[in-house]
Design an enzyme around this catalytic site. Structure first.
Site, PDB file in Angstrom:
ATOM      1  N   HIS A  85       2.028  -4.237  -1.211  1.00  0.00           N
ATOM      2  CA  HIS A  85       0.652  -4.359  -1.718  1.00  0.00           C
ATOM      3  C   HIS A  85       0.679  -4.334  -3.247  1.00  0.00           C
ATOM      4  O   HIS A  85       0.112  -3.452  -3.892  1.00  0.00           O
ATOM      5  CB  HIS A  85      -0.226  -3.256  -1.141  1.00  0.00           C
ATOM      6  CG  HIS A  85      -0.450  -3.403   0.327  1.00  0.00           C
ATOM      7  ND1 HIS A  85      -1.507  -4.113   0.860  1.00  0.00           N
ATOM      8  CD2 HIS A  85       0.260  -2.937   1.390  1.00  0.00           C
ATOM      9  CE1 HIS A  85      -1.436  -4.085   2.191  1.00  0.00           C
ATOM     10  NE2 HIS A  85      -0.366  -3.380   2.533  1.00  0.00           N
TER      11      HIS A  85
ATOM     12  N   HIS B 268       6.616  -6.027   4.469  1.00  0.00           N
ATOM     13  CA  HIS B 268       5.979  -7.250   5.000  1.00  0.00           C
ATOM     14  C   HIS B 268       5.951  -8.378   3.956  1.00  0.00           C
ATOM     15  O   HIS B 268       4.923  -8.740   3.411  1.00  0.00           O
ATOM     16  CB  HIS B 268       4.623  -7.004   5.643  1.00  0.00           C
ATOM     17  CG  HIS B 268       3.633  -6.152   4.900  1.00  0.00           C
ATOM     18  ND1 HIS B 268       3.314  -6.342   3.573  1.00  0.00           N
ATOM     19  CD2 HIS B 268       2.867  -5.117   5.320  1.00  0.00           C
ATOM     20  CE1 HIS B 268       2.397  -5.464   3.210  1.00  0.00           C
ATOM     21  NE2 HIS B 268       2.116  -4.705   4.249  1.00  0.00           N
TER      22      HIS B 268
ATOM     23  N   GLU C  89       2.863   4.382   4.127  1.00  0.00           N
ATOM     24  CA  GLU C  89       2.435   3.115   3.508  1.00  0.00           C
ATOM     25  C   GLU C  89       1.200   3.396   2.668  1.00  0.00           C
ATOM     26  O   GLU C  89       0.110   3.569   3.186  1.00  0.00           O
ATOM     27  CB  GLU C  89       2.148   2.043   4.560  1.00  0.00           C
ATOM     28  CG  GLU C  89       1.919   0.683   3.931  1.00  0.00           C
ATOM     29  CD  GLU C  89       1.613  -0.419   4.942  1.00  0.00           C
ATOM     30  OE1 GLU C  89       1.542  -1.588   4.524  1.00  0.00           O
ATOM     31  OE2 GLU C  89       1.449  -0.118   6.132  1.00  0.00           O
TER      32      GLU C  89
ATOM     33  N   ASP D 155       4.519  -4.479  12.488  1.00  0.00           N
ATOM     34  CA  ASP D 155       3.334  -4.034  11.744  1.00  0.00           C
ATOM     35  C   ASP D 155       2.154  -3.877  12.705  1.00  0.00           C
ATOM     36  O   ASP D 155       0.994  -4.072  12.342  1.00  0.00           O
ATOM     37  CB  ASP D 155       2.986  -5.005  10.614  1.00  0.00           C
ATOM     38  CG  ASP D 155       2.017  -4.406   9.589  1.00  0.00           C
ATOM     39  OD1 ASP D 155       1.819  -3.176   9.596  1.00  0.00           O
ATOM     40  OD2 ASP D 155       1.432  -5.174   8.795  1.00  0.00           O
TER      41      ASP D 155
END
Length: 407
Positions: free
Chosen positions: A197, A218, A132, A280
């Site tokens: 992101h 997410h 990530e 997460d």
């Protein structure tokens, strides 16, 4: 003599229906038979489900830690302790996840993963790492450390991807310079590109999808919605997730990152076949409230655990969840009102399909791995079985269940 296990008197959650009072026979780590009645196999070890649900094991595609440990602690013991903690909550397989960091930290974490994977016998199986970052939007960094955020660098990622056999997926922001080339290279070495992101707009997401980005990391968290540039409005990543039917989404269904109305909306539009539940979870999962660290103990970000979630110290953003898989299922069923079979699909067969292991895992079907979880009507985990081996049993709860049924 074959290694046999028989589960009896369970409500079996199959891909199509619930088989009440059914039995499952396991031989040598694989499911060989499912029946609505008793299966005669005298040499098998027997687990009596006593009317509880018998479910496929939960698959968590995005988890950073738990039990006071993080996968970026550069410790084999940390990997094993995290796997054990989540197995107690029904997770039978997971993708250990990194955070934005230096290249050297990522490579060291991959080496730890490789060694831990060899000796992981009492926790959730490792399916391959989830990298990530660090290729993220600074504006959507959330709790990711801004010191390490950068654009994709072919010299860097190609060196890291020498260990592609240890990596299952990699999350990045598609609007960055070089992000399309990066996705194509990931696909060429068998790694799933995911969007995370990000401040992208719809047109950039459409291009990303065409270049291999097929999963939104997410969903809703750290990604753009409708934005305005000068006088014009643009659909963001959230809207793109709804508009592009073939895009998969993963959601932190802890009831905090996403409130119940959004959980219902995602289910209504994307459906259980395109939605995966993830924890997460950071190192605070399974721990109490108070201060903690997100990421590496040596150089991580200080956070506060309160209200069932991890937050940055100034409370300006969430910093990962402290959820476990059973909490996700409970939230979807009890709070959002989603039916049990669809909820289970979102944490079993859908994530298995997303990362390409649906031929082995994700459903109670003859021929598949015997990764099975037994839980009661309130989603309390009673047994966790991985590869036909019972690695966790809630002895105290099982005893209470026996007593309650004898009254």
């Amino acid at each position: 003599m074959k290694n046999k296990l028989k589960i009896i008197n369970g409500d079996i959650l199959t891909p199509y229906k619930i088989i009440e009072g059914g039995s499952v026979l396991v031989e040598n780590g694989r499911i060989v038979e499912i029946s609505q009645s008793y299966i005669d196999s005298p040499q098998a070890e027997v687990i009596d489900a006593k009317g509880s649900y018998v479910s496929p094991g939960f698959i968590d595609l995005h988890v950073h830690g738990g039990a006071g440990h993080d996968f970026m602690d550069h410790s084999i013991d940390a990997f094993l302790k995290i796997a054990e903690l989540h197995a107690k909550h029904g997770t039978t397989a997971m993708c250990p996840t990194t955070l934005t960091s230096l290249k050297e930290d990522l490579i060291e974490t991959l080496h730890c993963y490789e060694e831990a994977n060899k000796v992981n016998k009492s926790g959730a199986q490792f399916l391959g790492m989830h990298i990530e970052g660090p290729y993220f939007s600074m504006e959507q960094r959330g709790a990711q450390d801004p010191r390490y955020i950068r654009d994709p660098d072919p010299n860097e990622y190609k060196e890291i991807l020498k260990w592609a056999h240890l990596i299952r997926r990699w999350s990045a922001a598609p609007e960055l310079d070089g992000a399309m080339e990066f996705a194509r290279y990931l696909k060429s070495v068998g790694v799933l590109p995911a969007i995370a992101h990000t401040d992208a707009v719809y047109e950039e997401v459409q291009e990303a999808f065409e270049n291999g980005y097929t999963l939104l990391t997410h969903f809703y968290s750290a990604m753009s919605g409708v934005t305005r540039r000068n006088a014009y409005r643009y659909a963001g990543v959230i809207e793109s997730g709804y508009l592009i039917d073939e895009l998969d989404v993963e959601i932190i269904a802890d009831g905090v990152h996403l409130p119940v109305p959004l959980l219902k909306l995602i289910y209504k539009i994307k459906g259980p076949s395109r939605t995966a539940l993830i924890t997460d979870a950071m190192r605070g999962a399974g721990m109490g409230e108070g201060e903690s660290i997100l990421g590496d103990l040596r150089d991580g970000v200080k956070v506060i655990i309160e209200d069932g979630v991890a937050k940055l110290p100034d409370r300006s953003a969430f910093a990962g969840s402290v959820a476990t898989a059973d909490r996700l299922v409970r939230t979807m069923c009890k709070d959002a009102g989603i039916n049990l079979l669809d909820t289970i699909q979102m944490i079993t067969s859908t994530p298995a399909r997303i990362i390409g292991i649906e031929d082995k895992k994700g459903s109670i079907v003859p021929g598949k791995d015997a990764d099975i979880v037994i839980f009661d009507k309130d989603i309390n985990i009673i047994n966790t079985i991985i590869g036909g081996k019972s690695i966790y049993k809630n002895e105290e709860f099982a005893e209470r269940l026996i007593k309650s049924q004898s009254i």
